[in-house]
Design an enzyme around this catalytic site. Structure first.
Site, PDB file in Angstrom:
ATOM      1  N   HIS A 127      51.732  -1.679  19.501  1.00  0.00           N
ATOM      2  CA  HIS A 127      50.509  -2.261  20.020  1.00  0.00           C
ATOM      3  C   HIS A 127      50.400  -1.970  21.523  1.00  0.00           C
ATOM      4  CE1 HIS A 127      47.271  -5.063  19.079  1.00  0.00           C
ATOM      5  NE2 HIS A 127      47.418  -5.568  20.289  1.00  0.00           N
TER       6      HIS A 127
ATOM      7  N   ASP B 260      53.037  -0.740  15.127  1.00  0.00           N
ATOM      8  CA  ASP B 260      52.321  -2.012  15.297  1.00  0.00           C
ATOM      9  C   ASP B 260      52.404  -2.820  14.004  1.00  0.00           C
ATOM     10  OD1 ASP B 260      50.660  -3.989  16.303  1.00  0.00           O
ATOM     11  OD2 ASP B 260      49.090  -2.603  16.939  1.00  0.00           O
TER      12      ASP B 260
ATOM     13  N   CYS C 126      43.164  -4.236  21.626  1.00  0.00           N
ATOM     14  CA  CYS C 126      43.829  -5.434  21.121  1.00  0.00           C
ATOM     15  C   CYS C 126      42.775  -6.302  20.416  1.00  0.00           C
ATOM     16  CB  CYS C 126      44.520  -6.114  22.303  1.00  0.00           C
ATOM     17  SG  CYS C 126      45.402  -7.640  21.976  1.00  0.00           S
TER      18      CYS C 126
END
Lengths: 256, 88
Positions: free
Chosen positions: A215, A183, A123
């Site tokens: 994600h 994502d 992330c």
């Protein structure tokens, strides 16, 4: 090979010499081995990140995960620390580089170190991994769905984050990138742009993109978890680190 | 995705949170991102805090997008139902 390992929280000097805490997991025994710095995701220094750190020890590496939010929220629960860090604008890039440098130095100072250190982040930690690999002497880097390596943060964006396009020429190490095609941060177009830039700069990289994954597909305690992408991703990471961290470094990292 | 987008606003009120105790809150942080606890990929998250009391004093909610919109309507409706002079 033994599956025994130890895990504990240690204190080490990070950016500006600040003492920061870090979760350290190490295989038992005295065999020399590579090290892995795990850069935690935006939700913070939580159980999931510590599990990942232990998994790298299980794979045979000395692994360490520094708490990047410890200055804003010492002693706080991970979710409260993440909320505080978010509200205060996130982690400044220079501080991140200093903290990762401290963690890498801690690994290289261990008696079991073979001198090689890889960095992996998830992330926001994916972007921070690329950032660290542009500024630090590390041997391998893995970007797991980091946003704003390329692309432009939205207008009014409150975190202290810009893209890393102007820094990519300084990337010092092979890069493995793992991304979900569903994502949006980073979007497939952002990943395409990163691929083009790395190619143009003559960098060594390997990207894998997964359908039916967005994600945070490695986060097995969240609805975003995708078992196929996560299992394949772990295999890619293990192979990548075996290639780049498996053999002892012959030069002194402190002097290079 | 991690949207990163974060909106902060000053507020003035109280919230009941950790340890079932009431606390004065001065700031709200609002963002749409992955929840810590709610069973949804993304939620509208609100942190009610008084920064002076430290991170652990946070009162947090994580709402699905639909329920966050319902909450906005409910808040607007409740405010609209009261005499205007009371809600300045």
């Amino acid at each position: 090979m033994s599956d025994a390992l130890t895990a504990e929280t240690v204190t080490l000097p990070g950016a500006d010499g600040d003492l920061i805490e870090a979760y350290l997991a190490r295989p038992a025994g005295t065999t020399r081995r590579g090290g892995v710095v795990v850069i935690h995701h935006m939700p913070g220094w939580d159980r999931g990140m510590k599990e990942i750190t232990r998994r790298f020890a299980e794979l045979g590496y000395d692994a360490i995960c520094p708490n990047l939010y410890v200055r804003e929220a010492p002693g706080a629960a991970p979710d409260d620390a993440a909320a505080t860090a978010r509200a205060s604008g996130g982690v400044p890039d220079a501080r991140l580089v200093g903290d990762v440098a401290g963690a890498a130095a801690h690994l290289r100072a261990l008696p079991t170190s073979n001198g090689r250190v890889g960095v992996i982040g998830y992330c926001s930690g994916g972007r921070q991994t690329v950032l660290a690999a542009c500024h630090l002497d590390v041997d391998a880097a893995v970007d797991c769905y980091g946003a704003f390596v390329t692309g432009t943060p939205p207008e009014g964006f409150p975190l202290q984050v810009g893209n890393l396009v102007d820094q990519l020429p300084e990337l010092r190490t092979p890069l493995l990138g793992l991304f979900g095609n569903e994502d949006r941060y980073p979007s497939p177009d952002d990943v395409d742009e990163l691929e083009r830039l790395l190619t143009a700069h003559g960098k060594t990289f390997e990207f894998h993109r997964y359908d039916d994954a967005g994600h945070a597909f490695f986060s097995n305690d969240r609805p975003s978890y995708r078992v196929h992408a996560a299992n394949d991703g772990w295999e890619r990471v293990a192979a990548f680190f075996t290639t780049h961290l498996g053999t002892p470094r012959t030069t002194d990292p402190a002097g290079s | 995705m991690c949207t990163y987008a974060t909106i902060r606003t000053e507020i003035d009120g109280s919230a009941k949170g950790p340890g079932s105790s009431w606390t004065h809150v001065t700031d709200a942080t609002v963002y749409f991102d992955h929840p810590v606890h709610a069973a949804a990929e993304h939620t509208l998250n609100i942190d009610f805090v008084d920064p002076a009391r430290g991170p652990g004093s946070r009162v947090a909610v994580e709402l699905t997008a639909a329920s966050a919109r319902e909450l906005v309507r409910a808040i607007e409706g409740a405010l609209a139902s009261a005499p205007a002079e009371l809600t300045v």
